[in-house]
Write an enzyme that holds these catalytic residues in place. Sequence first.
Site, PDB file in Angstrom:
ATOM      1  CG  HIS A 123      -1.550   1.306   1.524  1.00  0.00           C
ATOM      2  ND1 HIS A 123      -2.526   1.856   0.728  1.00  0.00           N
ATOM      3  CD2 HIS A 123      -1.332   2.203   2.519  1.00  0.00           C
ATOM      4  CE1 HIS A 123      -2.891   3.033   1.228  1.00  0.00           C
ATOM      5  NE2 HIS A 123      -2.181   3.263   2.316  1.00  0.00           N
ATOM      6  CG  ASP A 130       7.114  16.433 -27.605  1.00  0.00           C
ATOM      7  OD1 ASP A 130       7.067  16.167 -26.378  1.00  0.00           O
ATOM      8  OD2 ASP A 130       6.794  15.610 -28.473  1.00  0.00           O
ATOM      9  CD1 TRP A 172       6.525   3.610   4.124  1.00  0.00           C
ATOM     10  CD2 TRP A 172       7.503   4.464   2.295  1.00  0.00           C
ATOM     11  NE1 TRP A 172       6.808   4.934   4.370  1.00  0.00           N
ATOM     12  CE2 TRP A 172       7.408   5.485   3.274  1.00  0.00           C
ATOM     13  CE3 TRP A 172       8.079   4.776   1.058  1.00  0.00           C
ATOM     14  CZ2 TRP A 172       7.876   6.778   3.058  1.00  0.00           C
ATOM     15  CZ3 TRP A 172       8.543   6.069   0.856  1.00  0.00           C
ATOM     16  CH2 TRP A 172       8.441   7.055   1.847  1.00  0.00           C
ATOM     17  CB  SER A 203      10.784   5.398 -14.521  1.00  0.00           C
ATOM     18  OG  SER A 203       9.713   6.250 -14.753  1.00  0.00           O
ATOM     19  CB  SER A 204      11.871   9.030 -10.929  1.00  0.00           C
ATOM     20  OG  SER A 204      10.805   8.219 -10.546  1.00  0.00           O
ATOM     21  CG  HIS A 221      12.176  15.017   4.588  1.00  0.00           C
ATOM     22  ND1 HIS A 221      11.076  14.905   5.388  1.00  0.00           N
ATOM     23  CD2 HIS A 221      12.161  16.276   4.104  1.00  0.00           C
ATOM     24  CE1 HIS A 221      10.432  16.050   5.411  1.00  0.00           C
ATOM     25  NE2 HIS A 221      11.077  16.911   4.648  1.00  0.00           N
ATOM     26  CD  GLU A 226       9.454   9.906  -3.358  1.00  0.00           C
ATOM     27  OE1 GLU A 226      10.438  10.240  -4.045  1.00  0.00           O
ATOM     28  OE2 GLU A 226       8.390   9.483  -3.836  1.00  0.00           O
ATOM     29  CE1 TYR A 232       7.974  19.250   2.596  1.00  0.00           C
ATOM     30  CE2 TYR A 232      10.154  18.317   2.941  1.00  0.00           C
ATOM     31  CZ  TYR A 232       9.007  18.904   3.441  1.00  0.00           C
ATOM     32  OH  TYR A 232       8.897  19.141   4.783  1.00  0.00           O
ATOM     33  CB  SER A 248      -0.177  27.697  -7.471  1.00  0.00           C
ATOM     34  OG  SER A 248       0.311  27.319  -6.216  1.00  0.00           O
ATOM     35  CG  HIS A 272      12.189  14.813  10.331  1.00  0.00           C
ATOM     36  ND1 HIS A 272      11.966  15.976   9.662  1.00  0.00           N
ATOM     37  CD2 HIS A 272      11.659  13.856   9.544  1.00  0.00           C
ATOM     38  CE1 HIS A 272      11.341  15.736   8.533  1.00  0.00           C
ATOM     39  NE2 HIS A 272      11.137  14.449   8.433  1.00  0.00           N
ATOM     40  CG  HIS A 273      11.631  10.284   8.597  1.00  0.00           C
ATOM     41  ND1 HIS A 273      10.297  10.080   8.422  1.00  0.00           N
ATOM     42  CD2 HIS A 273      11.948  11.329   7.804  1.00  0.00           C
ATOM     43  CE1 HIS A 273       9.823  10.958   7.550  1.00  0.00           C
ATOM     44  NE2 HIS A 273      10.807  11.734   7.162  1.00  0.00           N
ATOM     45  CB  THR A 323       5.012  24.854   4.360  1.00  0.00           C
ATOM     46  OG1 THR A 323       6.279  24.191   4.244  1.00  0.00           O
ATOM     47  CG2 THR A 323       3.955  23.987   3.732  1.00  0.00           C
ATOM     48  CE  LYS A 357       5.164  26.377  -2.345  1.00  0.00           C
ATOM     49  NZ  LYS A 357       5.109  27.418  -3.364  1.00  0.00           N
ATOM     50  NE  ARG A 376       4.049   3.557  10.447  1.00  0.00           N
ATOM     51  CZ  ARG A 376       4.873   4.255   9.648  1.00  0.00           C
ATOM     52  NH1 ARG A 376       5.715   5.124  10.156  1.00  0.00           N
ATOM     53  NH2 ARG A 376       4.842   4.080   8.353  1.00  0.00           N
TER      54      ARG A 376
HETATM   55  C1  HEA Z   1      -0.025   8.893  -1.262  1.00  0.00           C
HETATM   56  C2  HEA Z   1       0.036   8.069  -0.360  1.00  0.00           C
HETATM   57  C3  HEA Z   1      -1.083   7.382   0.361  1.00  0.00           C
HETATM   58  C4  HEA Z   1      -2.451   7.421   0.189  1.00  0.00           C
HETATM   59  C5  HEA Z   1      -3.242   8.179  -0.827  1.00  0.00           C
HETATM   60  C6  HEA Z   1      -2.995   6.552   1.180  1.00  0.00           C
HETATM   61  C7  HEA Z   1      -4.364   6.309   1.321  1.00  0.00           C
HETATM   62  C8  HEA Z   1      -4.905   5.550   2.353  1.00  0.00           C
HETATM   63  N1  HEA Z   1      -4.223   4.900   3.347  1.00  0.00           N
HETATM   64 FE1  HEA Z   1      -2.234   4.798   3.531  1.00  0.00          FE
HETATM   65  N2  HEA Z   1      -0.211   4.694   3.722  1.00  0.00           N
HETATM   66  C9  HEA Z   1       0.722   5.329   2.950  1.00  0.00           C
HETATM   67  C10 HEA Z   1       0.452   6.195   1.908  1.00  0.00           C
HETATM   68  C11 HEA Z   1      -0.819   6.490   1.455  1.00  0.00           C
HETATM   69  N3  HEA Z   1      -1.985   6.011   1.941  1.00  0.00           N
HETATM   70  C12 HEA Z   1       2.042   4.995   3.374  1.00  0.00           C
HETATM   71  C13 HEA Z   1       3.347   5.504   2.779  1.00  0.00           C
HETATM   72  C14 HEA Z   1       1.904   4.114   4.441  1.00  0.00           C
HETATM   73  C15 HEA Z   1       2.993   3.469   5.281  1.00  0.00           C
HETATM   74  C16 HEA Z   1       3.249   2.079   4.817  1.00  0.00           C
HETATM   75  C17 HEA Z   1       4.220   1.396   5.706  1.00  0.00           C
HETATM   76  O1  HEA Z   1       4.078   1.472   6.935  1.00  0.00           O
HETATM   77  O2  HEA Z   1       5.145   0.767   5.169  1.00  0.00           O
HETATM   78  C18 HEA Z   1       0.473   3.960   4.648  1.00  0.00           C
HETATM   79  C19 HEA Z   1      -0.070   3.185   5.654  1.00  0.00           C
HETATM   80  C20 HEA Z   1      -1.421   3.117   5.928  1.00  0.00           C
HETATM   81  C21 HEA Z   1      -1.966   2.521   7.107  1.00  0.00           C
HETATM   82  C22 HEA Z   1      -1.187   1.937   8.257  1.00  0.00           C
HETATM   83  C23 HEA Z   1      -0.968   0.509   8.099  1.00  0.00           C
HETATM   84  C24 HEA Z   1      -0.169  -0.002   9.249  1.00  0.00           C
HETATM   85  O3  HEA Z   1       0.707   0.710   9.747  1.00  0.00           O
HETATM   86  O4  HEA Z   1      -0.420  -1.138   9.655  1.00  0.00           O
HETATM   87  C25 HEA Z   1      -3.324   2.626   7.013  1.00  0.00           C
HETATM   88  C26 HEA Z   1      -4.263   2.129   8.031  1.00  0.00           C
HETATM   89  O5  HEA Z   1      -5.340   2.517   8.137  1.00  0.00           O
HETATM   90  C27 HEA Z   1      -3.617   3.299   5.782  1.00  0.00           C
HETATM   91  C28 HEA Z   1      -4.884   3.601   5.316  1.00  0.00           C
HETATM   92  C29 HEA Z   1      -5.130   4.335   4.169  1.00  0.00           C
HETATM   93  C30 HEA Z   1      -6.467   4.611   3.694  1.00  0.00           C
HETATM   94  C31 HEA Z   1      -7.726   4.154   4.325  1.00  0.00           C
HETATM   95  C32 HEA Z   1      -6.319   5.358   2.546  1.00  0.00           C
HETATM   96  C33 HEA Z   1      -7.433   5.881   1.704  1.00  0.00           C
HETATM   97  O6  HEA Z   1      -7.309   7.271   1.594  1.00  0.00           O
HETATM   98  C34 HEA Z   1      -7.467   5.222   0.367  1.00  0.00           C
HETATM   99  C35 HEA Z   1      -8.709   5.659  -0.368  1.00  0.00           C
HETATM  100  C36 HEA Z   1      -8.674   5.248  -1.802  1.00  0.00           C
HETATM  101  C37 HEA Z   1      -9.442   4.303  -2.348  1.00  0.00           C
HETATM  102  C38 HEA Z   1     -10.382   3.533  -1.522  1.00  0.00           C
HETATM  103  C39 HEA Z   1      -9.354   3.999  -3.796  1.00  0.00           C
HETATM  104  C40 HEA Z   1     -10.411   4.736  -4.506  1.00  0.00           C
HETATM  105  C41 HEA Z   1     -10.509   4.316  -5.909  1.00  0.00           C
HETATM  106  C42 HEA Z   1     -10.346   5.125  -6.926  1.00  0.00           C
HETATM  107  C43 HEA Z   1     -10.023   6.572  -6.761  1.00  0.00           C
HETATM  108  C44 HEA Z   1     -10.498   4.543  -8.245  1.00  0.00           C
HETATM  109  C45 HEA Z   1      -9.991   5.405  -9.341  1.00  0.00           C
HETATM  110  C46 HEA Z   1      -9.772   4.497 -10.465  1.00  0.00           C
HETATM  111  C47 HEA Z   1      -9.929   4.740 -11.758  1.00  0.00           C
HETATM  112  C48 HEA Z   1     -10.387   6.005 -12.338  1.00  0.00           C
HETATM  113  C49 HEA Z   1      -9.590   3.629 -12.645  1.00  0.00           C
HETATM  114  N4  HEA Z   1      -2.439   3.591   5.156  1.00  0.00           N
HETATM  115  C1  HEA Z   2       3.405  14.933   1.250  1.00  0.00           C
HETATM  116  C2  HEA Z   2       4.153  14.446   2.101  1.00  0.00           C
HETATM  117  C3  HEA Z   2       4.631  15.081   3.368  1.00  0.00           C
HETATM  118  C4  HEA Z   2       4.780  16.405   3.706  1.00  0.00           C
HETATM  119  C5  HEA Z   2       4.512  17.612   2.855  1.00  0.00           C
HETATM  120  C6  HEA Z   2       5.269  16.411   5.050  1.00  0.00           C
HETATM  121  C7  HEA Z   2       5.549  17.592   5.739  1.00  0.00           C
HETATM  122  C8  HEA Z   2       6.158  17.617   6.977  1.00  0.00           C
HETATM  123  N1  HEA Z   2       6.487  16.538   7.749  1.00  0.00           N
HETATM  124 FE1  HEA Z   2       6.064  14.619   7.341  1.00  0.00          FE
HETATM  125  N2  HEA Z   2       5.951  12.694   6.796  1.00  0.00           N
HETATM  126  C9  HEA Z   2       5.455  12.200   5.620  1.00  0.00           C
HETATM  127  C10 HEA Z   2       5.014  12.935   4.550  1.00  0.00           C
HETATM  128  C11 HEA Z   2       5.035  14.319   4.515  1.00  0.00           C
HETATM  129  N3  HEA Z   2       5.402  15.137   5.519  1.00  0.00           N
HETATM  130  C12 HEA Z   2       5.455  10.775   5.626  1.00  0.00           C
HETATM  131  C13 HEA Z   2       4.985   9.869   4.496  1.00  0.00           C
HETATM  132  C14 HEA Z   2       5.962  10.386   6.858  1.00  0.00           C
HETATM  133  C15 HEA Z   2       6.093   8.992   7.446  1.00  0.00           C
HETATM  134  C16 HEA Z   2       7.068   8.121   6.822  1.00  0.00           C
HETATM  135  C17 HEA Z   2       6.959   6.799   7.469  1.00  0.00           C
HETATM  136  O1  HEA Z   2       7.433   6.679   8.610  1.00  0.00           O
HETATM  137  O2  HEA Z   2       6.366   5.891   6.858  1.00  0.00           O
HETATM  138  C18 HEA Z   2       6.277  11.617   7.562  1.00  0.00           C
HETATM  139  C19 HEA Z   2       6.862  11.647   8.818  1.00  0.00           C
HETATM  140  C20 HEA Z   2       7.306  12.794   9.419  1.00  0.00           C
HETATM  141  C21 HEA Z   2       8.147  12.799  10.567  1.00  0.00           C
HETATM  142  C22 HEA Z   2       8.714  11.571  11.284  1.00  0.00           C
HETATM  143  C23 HEA Z   2       7.801  11.146  12.316  1.00  0.00           C
HETATM  144  C24 HEA Z   2       8.246   9.891  12.946  1.00  0.00           C
HETATM  145  O3  HEA Z   2       8.254   8.853  12.287  1.00  0.00           O
HETATM  146  O4  HEA Z   2       8.576   9.935  14.131  1.00  0.00           O
HETATM  147  C25 HEA Z   2       8.363  14.113  10.895  1.00  0.00           C
HETATM  148  C26 HEA Z   2       9.196  14.563  12.032  1.00  0.00           C
HETATM  149  O5  HEA Z   2       9.608  15.639  12.148  1.00  0.00           O
HETATM  150  C27 HEA Z   2       7.657  14.906   9.905  1.00  0.00           C
HETATM  151  C28 HEA Z   2       7.642  16.289   9.880  1.00  0.00           C
HETATM  152  C29 HEA Z   2       7.093  17.023   8.849  1.00  0.00           C
HETATM  153  C30 HEA Z   2       7.132  18.481   8.815  1.00  0.00           C
HETATM  154  C31 HEA Z   2       7.683  19.393   9.850  1.00  0.00           C
HETATM  155  C32 HEA Z   2       6.549  18.837   7.632  1.00  0.00           C
HETATM  156  C33 HEA Z   2       6.397  20.242   7.125  1.00  0.00           C
HETATM  157  O6  HEA Z   2       6.789  20.345   5.804  1.00  0.00           O
HETATM  158  C34 HEA Z   2       4.989  20.748   7.270  1.00  0.00           C
HETATM  159  C35 HEA Z   2       4.922  22.226   7.057  1.00  0.00           C
HETATM  160  C36 HEA Z   2       3.526  22.765   7.036  1.00  0.00           C
HETATM  161  C37 HEA Z   2       2.924  23.429   8.010  1.00  0.00           C
HETATM  162  C38 HEA Z   2       3.595  23.680   9.309  1.00  0.00           C
HETATM  163  C39 HEA Z   2       1.519  23.938   7.859  1.00  0.00           C
HETATM  164  C40 HEA Z   2       1.393  25.260   7.196  1.00  0.00           C
HETATM  165  C41 HEA Z   2       2.139  26.362   7.865  1.00  0.00           C
HETATM  166  C42 HEA Z   2       1.568  27.420   8.458  1.00  0.00           C
HETATM  167  C43 HEA Z   2       0.106  27.620   8.455  1.00  0.00           C
HETATM  168  C44 HEA Z   2       2.462  28.446   9.047  1.00  0.00           C
HETATM  169  C45 HEA Z   2       2.459  28.492  10.532  1.00  0.00           C
HETATM  170  C46 HEA Z   2       2.909  27.244  11.131  1.00  0.00           C
HETATM  171  C47 HEA Z   2       3.641  27.118  12.240  1.00  0.00           C
HETATM  172  C48 HEA Z   2       4.246  28.229  12.989  1.00  0.00           C
HETATM  173  C49 HEA Z   2       3.885  25.755  12.804  1.00  0.00           C
HETATM  174  N4  HEA Z   2       7.022  14.077   9.033  1.00  0.00           N
HETATM  175 CU   LIG Z   3      10.429  13.661   6.648  1.00  0.00          CU
END
Ligand code: HEA
Ligand code: HEA
Ligand SMILES: [Cu+2]
Lengths: 639, 223, 102, 437
Positions: free
Chosen positions: A81, A110, A145, A175-176, A259, A261, A263, A274, A308-309, A334, A337, A456
Amino acid sequence: MASSAATPTHAGAASHSSEQSGLWSWLTTVDHKKIGILYLYTALFYLLVGGLEAVLIRTQLAKPNLSLVSADFYNQLFTMHGTTMVFLVVMPLSAAFFNYLIPLQIGARDVAFPRLNAFSYWVYALGGLFITLPIFWGLAPDGGWFAYAPLSGPTYGGGYNMDFWVIGLQVLGISSLAAAFNFITTIINMRAPGMTLMRMPMFTWMSFVVQFLVILAFPVITAALFFLQFDRFFGTQFYEVAAGGDPLLWQHLFWVFGHPEVYILILPAFGLVSEVLPTHSRKPLFGYNAMAYSGIMIGFLGFGVWAHHMFAVGMGPVADSIFAVATMLIGLPTGVKIFNWIATMYGGSLRFPVAMKFAIGLIAMFTIGGISGVMHSSPPSDLQQTDTYFIVAHFHYVLYGGAMMGIFAGIYHYFPKMTGRFMSESLGNWQFWLNFIGLNLTFFPMHFSGMLGMPRRIYTYDAGQGWDLFNMMSTVGTYMLLVAGLLFAYNFFRSKKHGAPAGSDPWGAPTLEWSIPSPPPDYNFAQIPEVTSRYPMWDLKAPDRTAGIEHSHPDAAVIAEAHAVPMHEETERRTAKELGIPMPFNTIKPFLVALGIIILFSGLIVLHIGNFPLAMATMLGGGAFMVGSLYAWLTSPLE
Amino acid sequence: MTTATAAAGAHEAHEHTHYTTTGLDNRKIAIWAFIGSECMLFGSLISTYLVYKGRSVVGPFPHEAWTSPTGQVFKPILDIPVTSASTFVLLMSSLFMVLALAAVENKGKPGYEGTLGSSKLWLLATALAGAVFLGFQAYEFTSFVHEGLTIKTNLFGSSFFTLTGFHGTHVAVGVLWLMTLLFIDMKRGLGPKDTILVDICALYWHFVDVVWIVIFTLVYLIQ
Amino acid sequence: MSNDRAHADHVHEHPTWKQYKWVALWLFVITVVEVWAYYIPAFVASKAFVPALLLMSAVKFTIVVMFYMHLKYDHSLFRKLFTGPLLIAGATLVAFLFLFKR
Amino acid sequence: MPKLHLRRFAPAAALAVALLVLAACGGEYPNSTFSKNTELNEGAVFLWDRMMLLGTIVFVVVEVLLVYTIFKFRRREGGPAPRQIHGNAALEIAWTAIPALILVFLAVPTVRIIFENQRKAPAEALQVEVIGHQWWWEFRYPQYGITTANELYLPIGKTVNFSLRTRDVLHSFWVPQLGGKRDLISNRVNHIWFTPKATMEPTALNGACVEYCGSSHANMRFRTFTVSPADFEKWVAHQKTVALGSTAAAAADSLAKTAVKPTPIRTASVLPAPSLAPQPDSSASAGVWAFPADKIAAYAWPQTPLPAIAFDETRLAAGDPRAGRALLTNPANLGKAPCLTCHVIKGETNYVNDDQAKGPNLTHFGSRHTFGAGLYRNDAKSLALWIKNAPAMKPGVSMPTFGAGEYNALIKQIVPASAGLDDRQIADIVAYLLSLK
Ligand code: HEA
Ligand code: HEA
Ligand SMILES: [Cu+2]
Ligand code: CUA
């Protein structure tokens, strides 16, 4: 590209993309728009896959001590997932927009390297299958993951499962990377005369930043994956505990990539939003420069916060403090924005089509995820949060509430451009509200279950821990999201055929892509426009709106060289050939090279099975096939 | 892998020159972006080598002798004189490379008659130098294996062979690339309009050389 | 963008054999010094050894990049495309050495 | 254009959140991270409170601005064209500077608490070694020479310094109520220390592994018992003994008989010579002390459903601990019951020491309340099923299936009747294990 009368050298050649249809044309296309569509469809398919995985996860967790799926299968589910959503859904959906929009937004015919572009897509498509299919045999990757060593290494993860992950991810990285070189070059070098960097649409800007994140972050995971592959297949010792290998090496390398990634996942969505907000507010983007620079800052700071992870691994107080403070800093750009978006709407004349709703949804929901992100950034407190559902709540708010919302906004906004038809607004509204409520119902309770101690990645939990209610809510919410998703799919496919027709500029948008017909002809612009401001279409249609900003004409020599003409709306319906625009040939070779790469890497699986001769044959065969196809590609003319 | 794709991109030849925003060739921008990306790849490989330096639980080691539990004695693995020679060869290849580029760029101009203007000669010299470097590396690798260090032996072996192996692979790709250019040169002759073809190859080649400069110091000389 | 192209319009002359051979000589000399330093045990043991070697290697790196790769003469865009990533890579490497220090 | 439903939705959302908050405040939350039981948690909660405050302010400001804007500036037919504003430097600086200021209020205490928490532990602290295994916990008290598993005893009011390592993959040690988790990392020793506050009640707390570690990561739980210092001393005194003395029929006499030299099943060079001489038995004087079962709250009793493994329960009542003991300790039975090649029972004929044992130390197993890393209640029935077919009770465990005719998921084979234990023998072993108070 010259639109001059100079007769193309290949006159008469029958392989223009415009002259073909059917499966073959999709396999051989080098048109960035068709490739964008391919990315879109493929990624939506994987969204369904990743979504269904989530539905299974949530069903299993609906109540304590359920046993819908086995522990091992559950582990495969969350690994796949996460991997699917990150690498096969959000990144490719972004890539769909890069492909479709960037050339249109900068006034190019293109991308810089059309065939490389096709190659990127095919590597993604085949690599995605490679990593996804094993789940049907219960052989899917199961290391999470981020695949922490040594569990992902040969000693503790000796099955085939993680083979698919290490290979699949490596392939997807190719690819990327290939795409990123392509878009960097395209954005730097293919802009229409007058389209300065500081006039580029914000989506192109954010994409530009993302490409740099890709070329700097992916090599790191490439190296880390090579180490893991070598450990798994060739007996090296990088992450082998007995040899003194350090599991933290993997963790640091992974997060140096991981990390940035995140962004990579969010900035394209920021870009889309935007575009949507100013259009439907009838007001230019507030603080354009700040928006561009904050994107750059986010990208730059993103490289200094990875640890921070890893606050729980015991890095010592100095490192903890540095990474904590650096992480907090990312909140500033952020925040700029968020506030600038609100300021864009403020004082505007707002209209709320579905695209706009999703865009506003992103602002509202991402803020929640961002704030919880900042909460993780404080290590003493994060130690109570890390690896609990509180983290899961954070990243789904930013990923689903942020990236996915932004992408949905983009799809609704650009669907008319891609197909010439509107998506249904009423179905869209249903989808939006179901999504909005479902998302909060699913992910908000996770803050509670997490802070109340739920780890989790657990396939089951005991009764009486105080988590039951929250989990049930999350599960119900997930089913709402599923319904919303299916509504979207229905809307998407129905509207393609039966949607209300949309003109070339249905929303009254300011940027170049709206000056050409919908869907655009294969050559995009019959005549390259000359850009004199940030909002060329408003210059044309509502000059009062852009009166307050600087206008300037590009160099006469440059205009002449580019055969550019003043900004205009295009209605041209002639083919490229009739217009004398040289178009790249369709070619199957990029596909073949991609296929060769997959075959080459599959040899490693055979090696693991233990059939050395067959493995060598596969790898040599695949390698030779790849090199041969590559050579054929390089020696055949582009157009 | 990435080399191949970048090379592929870099070769995406437009027959006639098109308008570009910067007036520069697409391929040259792409190759620089690629080189930037390679900085991170080699940065990771070198970091790994340095992090693991001194952490192997068994020998042989790079700079210290080692006696195995069974009493077998291993001398320090790295052979500085041989590597210095190969380093020198690679450095010189960079000189040949610039000369090849200059020869193509200035074909027919005064001062570029004769040896200095012979792009074929310089391309060949560069490729040969690269091949000699690879020969040295092959010799080095086999002698290490004979002395008891393989990629599987310990952390040093794994990270050393991987790092230098990746560099060697880059050199090998470069040699093939140079040979291809040489082949084209012999077939139809490379002239000023082909500068870009040689230029991107040269940039790649020098970058590979530059990486070796770093590796030579960090891996071989610093103990 | 007019200033995008300003550089391209007057293409800087690349250096020639005269300069290239000096560069090669410098590279050669520095390499000799490096290897020579390696064989002076007292110097190797001293605190100056590592910084000195790093410095020499950095100088070699810079002159190859500046002269052979023409960064000194070419469009400034290339300098940005190269130095940015190089700095990030360098910073990451230093951070790693710090994080894994024992 | 369908009209915006936000007006209707906003109150509903507010209500939902309020309900959730209420739900989270009332009710039973045994693993809450908000209890200030240790200095670690005090720091965490202090920071949490501050972040909640600041975060709520930011959240409210953003959402209020957003919602206000949405309603105020809806397009009205014939309304005036919007003023075209391209930016405002002062505003943009303000909304960079104010958040920056907010972050200062977060960063300063963060750094202070980081350094406080990571000071050196006080020298007089109780030392506990935590050793992670797939998927159970080993706890050692080096100051007392005690090794136990899955149940951790901590004296209230005394600082505990944990040193954490792992025998295989990464794990992470966490008792939410006591604060701060820390990873167990191969080839490294990690540390964390805290003090259960003197004001704490003696309680049973749940702990868990929070670093994904493979199949049964979800099942790698443990119990922590915080006990009064006096009780802790009693527990220590008892744990130091060999448990044999408490076996129903005086085991001491049979000890002498079993002291035959066994043939170790693995190569002698790897295994130490079995320790035959029983250690001095002081259990009589020390008395058994374990956390009283009736004081254990419901949440700390496992409720994992038992799998459908056929077992003749009537046998349990008749289980004979002496027969069970003979099965385990008589080398002749090693083929059928090789328990002591993986487990240590202090005082018995051991083939492995604690550093080599693949399974938990069973010396005082009978005085534990749970087993299988907190997965099952330590009662006769569960235990019998466990011995009969552990892999069916916990995915992935390396303890083999012993019940005759059972399917062994580890090697994907059915245990032949001749090689397996029958229900009577299992009942005997259960009786013996439970007698190891
Ligand atoms: C972009 C990233 C993304 C998105 C969108 C989601 C979406 C969702 N995630 Fe995800 N999730 C992750 C990224 C994401 N997740 C990651 C990185 C982890 C950590 C994995 C790890 O621990 O290794 C995680 C882990 C994670 C957990 C924790 C599992 C665990 O730790 O045991 C759970 C549990 O509830 C969860 C739930 C969900 C749910 C309910 C949605 C829902 O929002 C999903 C809803 C979407 C659908 C139901 C599909 C809808 C169908 C369509 C839109 C069809 C369109 C098709 C056509 C047009 C052909 N996710
Ligand atoms: C789209 C993806 C995305 C984005 C944009 C972010 C944004 C941020 N993330 Fe997140 N992060 C994830 C995806 C993302 N993260 C994922 C997938 C994981 C889990 C990975 C895994 O373990 O599986 C994770 C985990 C993760 C951790 C590790 C947690 C842990 O495992 O213990 C931390 C720790 O610092 C963190 C911090 C942040 C911070 C500070 C931002 C900042 O960029 C956020 C900044 C935005 C705001 C703050 C809001 C807007 C700001 C304002 C309105 C201004 C005023 C605000 C203040 C003064 C506070 N993130
Ligand atoms: Cu991070
Ligand atoms: Cu041990 Cu998870």
